[in-house]
Design an enzyme around this catalytic site. Structure first.
Site, short mmCIF file in Angstrom:
data_model
loop_
_atom_site.label_atom_id
_atom_site.label_comp_id
_atom_site.label_asym_id
_atom_site.label_seq_id
_atom_site.Cartn_x
_atom_site.Cartn_y
_atom_site.Cartn_z
N VAL A 7 0.88 -1.33 0.15
CA VAL A 7 0.03 -0.11 -0.02
C VAL A 7 0.76 1.33 0.13
O VAL A 7 1.85 1.42 0.87
CB VAL A 7 -0.98 0.07 1.29
CG1 VAL A 7 -1.78 1.27 1.36
CG2 VAL A 7 -1.72 -1.00 1.30
N CYS A 8 0.58 2.13 -0.76
CA CYS A 8 1.39 3.48 -0.95
C CYS A 8 0.14 4.35 -1.29
O CYS A 8 -0.78 4.14 -1.25
CB CYS A 8 2.24 3.79 -1.85
SG CYS A 8 1.71 3.54 -3.76
N VAL A 9 0.46 5.89 -1.40
CA VAL A 9 -0.32 6.91 -1.53
C VAL A 9 -1.28 6.52 -2.89
O VAL A 9 -2.47 6.65 -2.42
CB VAL A 9 0.24 8.17 -1.49
CG1 VAL A 9 -0.64 9.33 -1.84
CG2 VAL A 9 1.12 8.52 -0.21
N GLY A 11 -0.60 3.97 -5.14
CA GLY A 11 -0.33 2.50 -5.46
C GLY A 11 0.46 2.44 -6.88
O GLY A 11 0.85 1.41 -7.40
N GLU A 39 -3.85 3.67 -0.66
CA GLU A 39 -4.50 3.55 0.42
C GLU A 39 -5.90 3.57 0.52
O GLU A 39 -6.84 2.98 1.21
CB GLU A 39 -3.90 4.60 1.43
CG GLU A 39 -4.14 6.10 1.10
CD GLU A 39 -3.70 7.08 1.78
OE1 GLU A 39 -4.42 7.39 3.09
OE2 GLU A 39 -2.87 7.85 1.41
#
Length: 103
Positions: A7-9, A11, A39
């Site tokens: 998961v990142c800001v 994707g 996220e």
């Protein structure tokens, strides 16, 4: 088959890392489905797909506590990816981290 969710800001920043992790998994004959999402998509994915481990990009480390509470009943290991491994896009180390968390 182990499902590893990163998961990142948005994707997107983890997509290169996912590719490197997939390459290492293939070389080591480890059956995995490794994917990156933003996220904002976590709830939807966790409701519709079994996730064995959830790894957070360092930029969203602040979500760890909230996710641990929110998904406690799912018993999903949740951890922040080591910042150096993330920055160096070290797929081998991040894959090892994910596998260690699933044990």
């Amino acid at each position: 088959m182990k499902n590893i969710m990163l998961v990142c800001v948005a994707g997107m920043s983890t997509s290169l890392l996912v590719a490197k992790m997939q390459k290492v998994a293939k070389e080591q004959n480890i059956e995995t489905d490794i994917f990156a999402i933003s996220e904002s998509e976590v709830d939807k994915i966790i409701q519709n797909k079994h996730v064995d481990v959830l790894l957070l990009g360092p930029q969203v480390r602040y979500l760890k506590g909230a996710f641990e509470v929110k998904y406690k009943e799912k018993n999903i290991p949740i951890e922040v990816i080591n910042m150096t491994d993330y920055g160096m896009m070290n797929g081998a180390n991040v894959l090892k981290q994910a596998i260690d968390l699933m044990r």
